[in-house]
Motif scaffolding. Sequence first.
Motif, PDB file in Angstrom:
ATOM      1  N   GLN A 177      18.044  46.867  41.274  1.00 28.43           N
ATOM      2  CA  GLN A 177      18.839  45.736  41.724  1.00 28.43           C
ATOM      3  C   GLN A 177      19.355  44.908  40.545  1.00 28.43           C
ATOM      4  O   GLN A 177      18.619  44.575  39.626  1.00 28.43           O
ATOM      5  N   LYS A 178      20.645  44.609  40.593  1.00 31.52           N
ATOM      6  CA  LYS A 178      21.285  43.772  39.586  1.00 31.52           C
ATOM      7  C   LYS A 178      21.772  42.486  40.233  1.00 31.52           C
ATOM      8  O   LYS A 178      22.017  42.425  41.438  1.00 31.52           O
ATOM      9  N   ILE A 179      21.941  41.458  39.415  1.00 31.88           N
ATOM     10  CA  ILE A 179      22.499  40.194  39.875  1.00 31.88           C
ATOM     11  C   ILE A 179      23.786  39.952  39.084  1.00 31.88           C
ATOM     12  O   ILE A 179      23.772  39.972  37.852  1.00 31.88           O
ATOM     13  N   ILE A 180      24.888  39.794  39.811  1.00 32.70           N
ATOM     14  CA  ILE A 180      26.219  39.762  39.197  1.00 32.70           C
ATOM     15  C   ILE A 180      26.854  38.403  39.434  1.00 32.70           C
ATOM     16  O   ILE A 180      27.012  37.963  40.574  1.00 32.70           O
ATOM     17  N   PHE A 181      27.238  37.739  38.350  1.00 36.66           N
ATOM     18  CA  PHE A 181      27.767  36.377  38.400  1.00 36.66           C
ATOM     19  C   PHE A 181      29.295  36.403  38.237  1.00 36.66           C
ATOM     20  O   PHE A 181      29.811  36.906  37.238  1.00 36.66           O
ATOM     21  N   PHE A 182      29.978  35.839  39.226  1.00 39.11           N
ATOM     22  CA  PHE A 182      31.440  35.835  39.239  1.00 39.11           C
ATOM     23  C   PHE A 182      31.990  34.418  39.100  1.00 39.11           C
ATOM     24  O   PHE A 182      31.705  33.547  39.935  1.00 39.11           O
ATOM     25  N   ASP A 183      32.782  34.204  38.080  1.00 40.42           N
ATOM     26  CA  ASP A 183      33.629  33.010  38.044  1.00 40.42           C
ATOM     27  C   ASP A 183      34.616  33.097  39.216  1.00 40.42           C
ATOM     28  O   ASP A 183      34.863  34.194  39.743  1.00 40.42           O
ATOM     29  N   ILE A 184      35.189  31.972  39.619  1.00 39.29           N
ATOM     30  CA  ILE A 184      36.166  32.005  40.714  1.00 39.29           C
ATOM     31  C   ILE A 184      37.590  32.124  40.178  1.00 39.29           C
ATOM     32  O   ILE A 184      38.238  33.158  40.298  1.00 39.29           O
ATOM     33  N   ASP A 185      38.085  31.043  39.584  1.00 40.88           N
ATOM     34  CA  ASP A 185      39.511  30.951  39.249  1.00 40.88           C
ATOM     35  C   ASP A 185      39.899  31.903  38.127  1.00 40.88           C
ATOM     36  O   ASP A 185      39.365  31.839  37.022  1.00 40.88           O
ATOM     37  N   GLY A 186      40.831  32.786  38.435  1.00 44.21           N
ATOM     38  CA  GLY A 186      41.296  33.766  37.461  1.00 44.21           C
ATOM     39  C   GLY A 186      40.423  34.998  37.376  1.00 44.21           C
ATOM     40  O   GLY A 186      40.729  35.930  36.623  1.00 44.21           O
ATOM     41  N   THR A 187      39.335  35.017  38.165  1.00 45.96           N
ATOM     42  CA  THR A 187      38.419  36.161  38.152  1.00 45.96           C
ATOM     43  C   THR A 187      38.389  36.854  39.508  1.00 45.96           C
ATOM     44  O   THR A 187      38.647  38.056  39.610  1.00 45.96           O
ATOM     45  N   ILE A 188      38.077  36.097  40.562  1.00 52.72           N
ATOM     46  CA  ILE A 188      38.109  36.687  41.910  1.00 52.72           C
ATOM     47  C   ILE A 188      39.134  35.999  42.808  1.00 52.72           C
ATOM     48  O   ILE A 188      39.318  36.412  43.963  1.00 52.72           O
ATOM     49  N   TYR A 189      39.818  34.984  42.270  1.00 48.60           N
ATOM     50  CA  TYR A 189      40.686  34.165  43.130  1.00 48.60           C
ATOM     51  C   TYR A 189      41.734  33.464  42.260  1.00 48.60           C
ATOM     52  O   TYR A 189      41.486  33.175  41.087  1.00 48.60           O
ATOM     53  N   HIS A 190      42.892  33.180  42.864  1.00 48.49           N
ATOM     54  CA  HIS A 190      43.914  32.358  42.213  1.00 48.49           C
ATOM     55  C   HIS A 190      44.443  31.373  43.231  1.00 48.49           C
ATOM     56  O   HIS A 190      44.689  31.733  44.386  1.00 48.49           O
TER      57      HIS A 190
ATOM     58  N   LYS B  91      47.178  30.175  43.869  1.00 51.69           N
ATOM     59  CA  LYS B  91      48.462  30.504  44.497  1.00 51.69           C
ATOM     60  C   LYS B  91      48.376  31.746  45.388  1.00 51.69           C
ATOM     61  O   LYS B  91      49.129  31.874  46.354  1.00 51.69           O
ATOM     62  N   HIS B  92      47.470  32.670  45.060  1.00 47.98           N
ATOM     63  CA  HIS B  92      47.489  33.985  45.699  1.00 47.98           C
ATOM     64  C   HIS B  92      46.226  34.341  46.483  1.00 47.98           C
ATOM     65  O   HIS B  92      46.205  35.346  47.198  1.00 47.98           O
ATOM     66  N   GLY B  93      45.171  33.549  46.359  1.00 47.57           N
ATOM     67  CA  GLY B  93      43.942  33.856  47.078  1.00 47.57           C
ATOM     68  C   GLY B  93      43.117  34.939  46.407  1.00 47.57           C
ATOM     69  O   GLY B  93      43.238  35.190  45.206  1.00 47.57           O
ATOM     70  N   MET B  94      42.258  35.617  47.195  1.00 52.83           N
ATOM     71  CA  MET B  94      41.385  36.665  46.688  1.00 52.83           C
ATOM     72  C   MET B  94      41.983  38.038  46.992  1.00 52.83           C
ATOM     73  O   MET B  94      42.312  38.328  48.147  1.00 52.83           O
ATOM     74  N   PRO B  95      42.145  38.896  45.988  1.00 52.91           N
ATOM     75  CA  PRO B  95      42.662  40.242  46.252  1.00 52.91           C
ATOM     76  C   PRO B  95      41.778  41.002  47.231  1.00 52.91           C
ATOM     77  O   PRO B  95      40.546  40.877  47.203  1.00 52.91           O
ATOM     78  N   LYS B  96      42.400  41.793  48.089  1.00 51.73           N
ATOM     79  CA  LYS B  96      41.662  42.531  49.115  1.00 51.73           C
ATOM     80  C   LYS B  96      40.617  43.455  48.511  1.00 51.73           C
ATOM     81  O   LYS B  96      39.491  43.559  49.015  1.00 51.73           O
ATOM     82  N   ASP B  97      40.964  44.133  47.416  1.00 56.15           N
ATOM     83  CA  ASP B  97      40.019  45.075  46.818  1.00 56.15           C
ATOM     84  C   ASP B  97      38.819  44.342  46.210  1.00 56.15           C
ATOM     85  O   ASP B  97      37.694  44.864  46.214  1.00 56.15           O
ATOM     86  N   THR B  98      39.032  43.121  45.715  1.00 53.12           N
ATOM     87  CA  THR B  98      37.921  42.335  45.192  1.00 53.12           C
ATOM     88  C   THR B  98      36.964  41.967  46.320  1.00 53.12           C
ATOM     89  O   THR B  98      35.738  42.105  46.190  1.00 53.12           O
ATOM     90  N   TYR B  99      37.514  41.506  47.429  1.00 48.87           N
ATOM     91  CA  TYR B  99      36.709  41.188  48.608  1.00 48.87           C
ATOM     92  C   TYR B  99      35.876  42.393  49.037  1.00 48.87           C
ATOM     93  O   TYR B  99      34.652  42.290  49.244  1.00 48.87           O
ATOM     94  N   GLU B 100      36.514  43.551  49.161  1.00 52.74           N
ATOM     95  CA  GLU B 100      35.815  44.746  49.621  1.00 52.74           C
ATOM     96  C   GLU B 100      34.746  45.194  48.631  1.00 52.74           C
ATOM     97  O   GLU B 100      33.659  45.645  49.034  1.00 52.74           O
ATOM     98  N   SER B 101      35.017  45.049  47.355  1.00 51.77           N
ATOM     99  CA  SER B 101      34.056  45.486  46.335  1.00 51.77           C
ATOM    100  C   SER B 101      32.826  44.596  46.306  1.00 51.77           C
ATOM    101  O   SER B 101      31.700  45.079  46.112  1.00 51.77           O
ATOM    102  N   ILE B 102      33.000  43.293  46.501  1.00 51.24           N
ATOM    103  CA  ILE B 102      31.853  42.396  46.526  1.00 51.24           C
ATOM    104  C   ILE B 102      31.009  42.650  47.779  1.00 51.24           C
ATOM    105  O   ILE B 102      29.768  42.641  47.724  1.00 51.24           O
ATOM    106  N   CYS B 103      31.667  42.931  48.894  1.00 51.91           N
ATOM    107  CA  CYS B 103      30.922  43.322  50.101  1.00 51.91           C
ATOM    108  C   CYS B 103      30.128  44.599  49.856  1.00 51.91           C
ATOM    109  O   CYS B 103      28.966  44.718  50.281  1.00 51.91           O
ATOM    110  N   ARG B 104      30.739  45.529  49.149  1.00 49.67           N
ATOM    111  CA  ARG B 104      30.079  46.796  48.839  1.00 49.67           C
ATOM    112  C   ARG B 104      28.864  46.580  47.936  1.00 49.67           C
ATOM    113  O   ARG B 104      27.832  47.250  48.078  1.00 49.67           O
ATOM    114  N   LEU B 105      28.964  45.640  47.001  1.00 48.35           N
ATOM    115  CA  LEU B 105      27.836  45.304  46.140  1.00 48.35           C
ATOM    116  C   LEU B 105      26.616  44.926  46.967  1.00 48.35           C
ATOM    117  O   LEU B 105      25.491  45.367  46.702  1.00 48.35           O
TER     118      LEU B 105
END
Length: 263
Positions: free
Chosen positions: A3-16, A18-32
Amino acid sequence: MKQKIIFFDIDGTIYHYKHGMPKDTYESICRLKEKGHIPVICTGRTKCMIYPGHMSPGFEYIIAGAGTHIVVQNREIYLSEMKKGRVNELQEICRNSGMIEIGEGKDYLYLGKGSEKLEGELKIIRDSYIKEIGEQIKVFDSCEKRLSKMSAFLVPGCDMEQVINQTKDAYHLVNHKGLLLEFIPKGEGKAQGIERMIQELGMRREDTISFGDSHNDYDMLEYTNISVAMGNGDEEIKQMADYVTAPFDQGGVTMALKKLNLI
């Protein structure tokens, strides 16, 4: 895999903003999560500034306010707040320089006088706050405040150099692309927040991974065992990270998680 613990910044990393969260990012974090790993939001935003859209993959672990507030599965394990005198002093410094202050607390965001007159990118940022968390926004001078940190809008013509000289000894300062100046009290930071969280969870530093893009991610990326910089990130961040992935809106998070065999 362990088991790993993964730390995500928000702005410019998983979200913007103006544009929100990319679909593939959402799906990948769910997969984690399905794989048994622990995804964590690790952001400079205080808790009230974390939008429902940021939480959409089902984050249950949060380091907010650049390490000043930590929540584990709805349980608050740490909260640091500024003393009233320091808040008033920093507000005065910002105003005297021509900046517009932003008070950032666990429950409320406080906007300084004149924010309603902002234009361009600054107006877009302010309007996004109002759209997403309007009920948690107050006028800075209207009431007592409980703040963990502060920022300021870099209004054209403001004297940023003066502010830096007056605050650099007490705060870690982060310039967000010439739009916002962030004041993080010395002794706090994302790295300290990560250390507190993994100690609470009984995990090892060797099992930590982080994703970031800007200067306020530097200590986080330096602290974790593996660091990933987004392709849209600051050059200094990309140079110090273990791995540079694609920009956040070009599959960067998914690409890196696959490379690390996490999904």
